[in-house]
Design a protein around this motif. Structure first.
Motif, PDB file in Angstrom:
ATOM      1  N   LEU A 189       0.852  -1.192   0.000  1.00  0.00           N
ATOM      2  CA  LEU A 189       0.000   0.000   0.000  1.00  0.00           C
ATOM      3  C   LEU A 189       0.888   1.242   0.000  1.00  0.00           C
ATOM      4  N   ASP A 190       0.824   1.995  -1.099  1.00  0.00           N
ATOM      5  CA  ASP A 190       1.732   3.126  -1.318  1.00  0.00           C
ATOM      6  C   ASP A 190       1.605   4.216  -0.261  1.00  0.00           C
ATOM      7  N   TYR A 191       0.416   4.343   0.336  1.00  0.00           N
ATOM      8  CA  TYR A 191       0.194   5.449   1.271  1.00  0.00           C
ATOM      9  C   TYR A 191       0.628   5.099   2.691  1.00  0.00           C
ATOM     10  N   LEU A 192       1.133   3.886   2.901  1.00  0.00           N
ATOM     11  CA  LEU A 192       1.585   3.487   4.239  1.00  0.00           C
ATOM     12  C   LEU A 192       3.112   3.350   4.271  1.00  0.00           C
ATOM     13  N   SER A 193       3.675   3.471   5.478  1.00  0.00           N
ATOM     14  CA  SER A 193       5.117   3.255   5.653  1.00  0.00           C
ATOM     15  C   SER A 193       5.425   1.766   5.515  1.00  0.00           C
TER      16      SER A 193
ATOM     17  N   ASP B 191       4.131  -0.027   8.574  1.00  0.00           N
ATOM     18  CA  ASP B 191       2.668  -0.175   8.564  1.00  0.00           C
ATOM     19  C   ASP B 191       2.201  -1.183   7.512  1.00  0.00           C
ATOM     20  N   ASN B 192       2.932  -1.281   6.412  1.00  0.00           N
ATOM     21  CA  ASN B 192       2.613  -2.337   5.444  1.00  0.00           C
ATOM     22  C   ASN B 192       2.833  -3.717   6.051  1.00  0.00           C
TER      23      ASN B 192
ATOM     24  N   HIS C  27       0.112  -4.497   8.397  1.00  0.00           N
ATOM     25  CA  HIS C  27      -1.243  -4.313   7.872  1.00  0.00           C
ATOM     26  C   HIS C  27      -2.168  -5.509   8.103  1.00  0.00           C
TER      27      HIS C  27
ATOM     28  N   ASN D 236       8.003   5.777   3.069  1.00  0.00           N
ATOM     29  CA  ASN D 236       6.836   5.370   2.293  1.00  0.00           C
ATOM     30  C   ASN D 236       7.255   4.381   1.218  1.00  0.00           C
TER      31      ASN D 236
ATOM     32  N   THR E 130       6.586   4.273  -1.800  1.00  0.00           N
ATOM     33  CA  THR E 130       6.973   4.917  -3.068  1.00  0.00           C
ATOM     34  C   THR E 130       8.453   5.315  -3.077  1.00  0.00           C
ATOM     35  N   GLN E 131       9.075   5.370  -1.885  1.00  0.00           N
ATOM     36  CA  GLN E 131      10.486   5.776  -1.816  1.00  0.00           C
ATOM     37  C   GLN E 131      11.437   4.574  -1.789  1.00  0.00           C
TER      38      GLN E 131
END
Ligand code: ADP
Ligand code: MG
Length: 222
Positions: free
Chosen positions: A92-96, A99-100, A103, A137, A139-140
Motif C-alpha cells: 500500500l503506497d500510502y503506508l510506511s 505499517d505495510n 497491515h 513510504n 513509493t520511496q
C-alpha cells in the motif's frame, strides 16, 4: 498440508482452463514451480490461497477445506494462515514500510497487534536489510526493497503456507539467496509448506522438489 484434488478452474472471461488432478505439498516441504508465462502458475497460487474458487474439486490447507468456507471466513483464513508474496508486491503506497508489514494485523480480528508483534516486525525487517527504511513510504523504495517489504509482510504471522510468486525476480544473485534463506527459515521454524514460482533456474537445487507446470498440467489432461 496443501492438497489439491480433481480441480477444474476457468476464468469467467477468456478461454483459459486449468485442471489439476492431484497436488500435495507436505508440511516443511519446499516446492519450486517453473513454467512458461501464461501457463497458470499464478492462478494455482490464487486457488491455494482461496482468492479464486475452483469450479469443481477441492483445495485443502492444514485440514481446512478452503473452497467450502464463506467469503468472510476464507479471508480471515488467508490472512492468518497464508503468507503470499505477490508478483507485483501489492504493497500500500500510502503506508510506511512498518505499517505495510503490520497491515494484516489491522484488517482482521483473527490476529492481534501487540508489542511483541511490533518487535517481530522490526526484527524481520532488520534481518532483510530494511531496518533503516521502516518509516519510509513504499513509493520511496527500490524494487528490491519493495520485494523484501512484501516478504516481511508475508512471513509476519508465521503462516502454515507460504506462496511466493517470482519473489526473487528483480534481485541480484546475493539478494536472491537472502530472500530464499528468509523463506526457508520460516518453513523450517514453523513447519510451513512453501510453493515458490520462479524463473531462477540456479536456485532450483535448493528446493525439495521442482514442478514444471507445463508438464504437470499436461499430465492431468488440462
Ligand atoms: P502464469 O502465472 O503462469 O504466467 P497466469 O496464472 O497468470 O499464468 O495466467 C494463466 C492464463 O489465465 C493466462 O492466459 C491469462 O491471460 C489468463 N488470466 C489470468 N487472469 C485472468 C482473469 N482475471 N480473467 C481471464 N483470464 C485471466
Ligand atoms: Mg504469474
Amino acid at each position: 498440508m496443501i492438497q489439491i484434488e480433481s480441480l477444474r478452474f476457468q476464468y469467467p472471461s477468456g478461454d483459459f482452463h486449468l485442471g489439476i488432478a492431484d497436488f500435495k505439498v507436505a508440511s516443511g516441504e519446499k516446492v519450486a514451480v517453473i513454467g512458461p508465462s501464461g501457463s497458470g502458475k499464478t492462478t494455482m497460487l490464487n486457488l491455494i490461497a482461496g482468492i479464486l474458487i475452483p469450479e469443481t474439486g477441492d483445495v485443502t490447507v492444514d485440514g481446512i477445506h478452503v473452497n467450502a468456507l464463506s467469503d468472510a471466513k476464507r479471508r480471515d483464513f488467508r490472512i492468518t494462515n497464508v503468507g503470499f508474496v505477490f508478483q507485483d508486491f501489492e504493497l500500500l503506497d500510502y503506508l510506511s514500510v512498518l505499517d505495510n508489514i503490520l497491515h494484516p494485523y489491522r484488517i482482521t480480528g483473527a490476529l492481534r497487534l501487540t508489542d511483541e508483534i511490533r518487535s517481530r516486525a522490526i526484527a524481520l525487517a532488520e534481518g532483510l536489510g530494511l531496518g533503516d527504511k521502516l518509516n519510509r513510504n513504499i513509493t520511496q523504495l527500490s524494487q528490491g526493497e519493495k520485494q523484501r517489504a512484501a516478504i516481511c509482510r508475508a512471513l509476519m504471522a508465521r503462516p502454515k503456507v507460504i506462496l511466493a510468486d517470482e519473489a526473487t525476480g528483480n534481485l541480484d544473485p546475493r539478494n536472491k539467496g537472502h530472500i530464499l534463506d528468509a523463506l526457508f527459515e520460516s518453513v523450517e521454524a514453523h513447519g510451513a509448506s512453501l510453493v515458490a514460482v520462479t524463473h531462477d533456474h540456479d536456485l532450483l537445487p535448493r528446493f525439495d522438489r521442482v514442478i514444471d507446470f507445463q508438464d504437470f498440467r499436461a499430465e492431468v489432461g488440462a
